[in-house]
Design an enzyme around this catalytic site. Structure first.
Site, PDB file in Angstrom:
ATOM      1  N   CYS A   4       0.688  -1.093   0.031  1.00 21.35           N
ATOM      2  CA  CYS A   4      -0.215   0.047  -0.063  1.00 21.35           C
ATOM      3  C   CYS A   4       0.889   1.507  -0.054  1.00 21.35           C
ATOM      4  CB  CYS A   4      -0.999   0.106   1.397  1.00 21.35           C
ATOM      5  SG  CYS A   4      -1.855   1.409   1.627  1.00 21.35           S
ATOM      6  N   CYS A   7       0.442   3.477   3.257  1.00 25.13           N
ATOM      7  CA  CYS A   7       1.110   2.712   4.224  1.00 25.13           C
ATOM      8  C   CYS A   7       2.521   3.073   4.201  1.00 25.13           C
ATOM      9  CB  CYS A   7       0.659   1.408   4.485  1.00 25.13           C
ATOM     10  SG  CYS A   7      -0.837   0.765   5.025  1.00 25.13           S
ATOM     11  N   ASP A  30      -0.920  16.222  -2.115  1.00 23.76           N
ATOM     12  CA  ASP A  30      -1.006  15.588  -3.181  1.00 23.76           C
ATOM     13  C   ASP A  30      -0.139  15.787  -4.282  1.00 23.76           C
ATOM     14  OD1 ASP A  30      -3.713  13.783  -4.448  1.00 23.76           O
ATOM     15  OD2 ASP A  30      -2.420  14.422  -5.889  1.00 23.76           O
ATOM     16  N   HIS A  46      -5.320   0.977   8.022  1.00 24.43           N
ATOM     17  CA  HIS A  46      -5.750   0.612   6.574  1.00 24.43           C
ATOM     18  C   HIS A  46      -6.812   0.102   6.493  1.00 24.43           C
ATOM     19  CE1 HIS A  46      -4.308  -0.670   2.595  1.00 24.43           C
ATOM     20  NE2 HIS A  46      -5.269  -1.601   2.795  1.00 24.43           N
ATOM     21  N   ASN A  86     -13.144   9.380  -2.965  1.00 18.86           N
ATOM     22  CA  ASN A  86     -13.399   8.580  -4.075  1.00 18.86           C
ATOM     23  C   ASN A  86     -13.512   7.184  -3.632  1.00 18.86           C
ATOM     24  OD1 ASN A  86     -13.216  10.588  -5.889  1.00 18.86           O
ATOM     25  ND2 ASN A  86     -10.985  10.416  -6.069  1.00 18.86           N
ATOM     26  N   GLY A  92     -12.999   6.587  -9.607  1.00 17.43           N
ATOM     27  CA  GLY A  92     -11.633   6.545 -10.122  1.00 17.43           C
ATOM     28  C   GLY A  92     -10.740   6.399  -9.041  1.00 17.43           C
ATOM     29  N   HIS A  97      -6.516   2.829   0.091  1.00 20.27           N
ATOM     30  CA  HIS A  97      -6.290   3.243   1.471  1.00 20.27           C
ATOM     31  C   HIS A  97      -7.235   4.366   1.603  1.00 20.27           C
ATOM     32  CE1 HIS A  97      -3.600   3.427   5.124  1.00 20.27           C
ATOM     33  NE2 HIS A  97      -4.582   4.527   5.344  1.00 20.27           N
ATOM     34  N   HIS A  99      -8.728   7.680   2.027  1.00 21.11           N
ATOM     35  CA  HIS A  99      -8.052   9.009   2.166  1.00 21.11           C
ATOM     36  C   HIS A  99      -9.163  10.206   1.848  1.00 21.11           C
ATOM     37  CE1 HIS A  99      -7.199   7.622  -1.837  1.00 21.11           C
ATOM     38  NE2 HIS A  99      -7.484   8.549  -2.257  1.00 21.11           N
ATOM     39  N   HIS A 101      -9.600  13.880   0.209  1.00 18.47           N
ATOM     40  CA  HIS A 101      -9.087  14.841  -0.547  1.00 18.47           C
ATOM     41  C   HIS A 101      -9.503  16.293   0.034  1.00 18.47           C
ATOM     42  CE1 HIS A 101      -7.629  12.263  -4.077  1.00 18.47           C
ATOM     43  NE2 HIS A 101      -8.613  11.665  -3.716  1.00 18.47           N
TER      44      HIS A 101
HETATM   45  P1  AMP Z   1      -7.534   8.414  -5.315  1.00 18.09           P
HETATM   46  O1  AMP Z   1      -7.859   8.738  -6.844  1.00 18.09           O
HETATM   47  O2  AMP Z   1      -8.784   9.103  -4.767  1.00 18.09           O
HETATM   48  O3  AMP Z   1      -7.521   7.071  -4.924  1.00 18.09           O
HETATM   49  O4  AMP Z   1      -6.396   9.332  -4.807  1.00 18.09           O
HETATM   50  C1  AMP Z   1      -5.162   9.173  -4.853  1.00 18.09           C
HETATM   51  C2  AMP Z   1      -4.352  10.266  -4.874  1.00 18.09           C
HETATM   52  O5  AMP Z   1      -3.052   9.981  -4.420  1.00 18.09           O
HETATM   53  C3  AMP Z   1      -4.283  10.870  -6.413  1.00 18.09           C
HETATM   54  O6  AMP Z   1      -4.970  12.381  -6.085  1.00 18.09           O
HETATM   55  C4  AMP Z   1      -2.686  10.975  -6.666  1.00 18.09           C
HETATM   56  O7  AMP Z   1      -2.372  12.127  -7.209  1.00 18.09           O
HETATM   57  C5  AMP Z   1      -2.256  10.866  -5.205  1.00 18.09           C
HETATM   58  N1  AMP Z   1      -1.010  10.435  -4.930  1.00 18.09           N
HETATM   59  C6  AMP Z   1      -0.400   9.454  -5.699  1.00 18.09           C
HETATM   60  N2  AMP Z   1       0.899   8.923  -5.227  1.00 18.09           N
HETATM   61  C7  AMP Z   1       1.457   9.992  -4.664  1.00 18.09           C
HETATM   62  C8  AMP Z   1       2.312  10.467  -3.891  1.00 18.09           C
HETATM   63  N3  AMP Z   1       3.565   9.676  -3.826  1.00 18.09           N
HETATM   64  N4  AMP Z   1       2.275  11.309  -2.987  1.00 18.09           N
HETATM   65  C9  AMP Z   1       1.366  12.127  -2.838  1.00 18.09           C
HETATM   66  N5  AMP Z   1       0.170  11.950  -3.515  1.00 18.09           N
HETATM   67  C10 AMP Z   1       0.000  10.964  -4.341  1.00 18.09           C
END
Ligand code: AMP
Length: 113
Positions: A4, A7, A30, A46, A86, A92, A97, A99, A101
């Protein structure tokens, strides 16, 4: 959780631009911002979906929701902000895990597609 991404960020194995951290959550920028400011609030426990959330995890999610407005200055929340969670394919979700936004710092439209 071994594979993950979040994680690994929580464990410090992958770097992040941290805005806040305590025992229950981490908030970082992000990597691909969708607004002037875009943070992710990630509970350290998680789980993937709200439908899989335990009572204890629900308490932590509530702590996240209460903490976010307390960080008005750090997260640039003045003037309004948007929270998005999401859930699954249609939304999408790309990191499995849970989260939140946090989008802030500008006026936002409403374009779900
Ligand atoms: P979701 O699409 O709702 O699952 O959101 C996942 C988010 O994680 C997306 O907006 C990505 O831009 C963000 N993301 C992916 N990898 C990283 C990273 N290493 N550091 C910060 N954000 C990330």
């Amino acid at each position: 959780m071994e594979d993950c991404l979040f994680c690994k960020i929580i464990a410090g194995e992958i770097p992040s631009k941290k805005a806040y951290e305590d025992d229950d959550m981490i908030i970082f920028s992000d990597i691909d911002p969708k607004a002037k400011y875009h943070y992710l609030c990630v509970p350290k426990t998680h789980f993937k979906l709200l439908s899989e959330m335990t009572e204890k995890q629900g308490e932590i999610l509530l702590k996240c929701l209460k903490k976010i407005p307390e960080l008005e200055k750090e997260l640039h929340l003045k003037g309004g902000y948007r929270l998005v969670i999401n859930q699954g394919d249609n939304a999408g979700q790309s990191v499995f895990h849970l989260h939140i936004h946090i989008l802030s710092g500008q006026k936002m439209g409403w374009t779900p597609a």
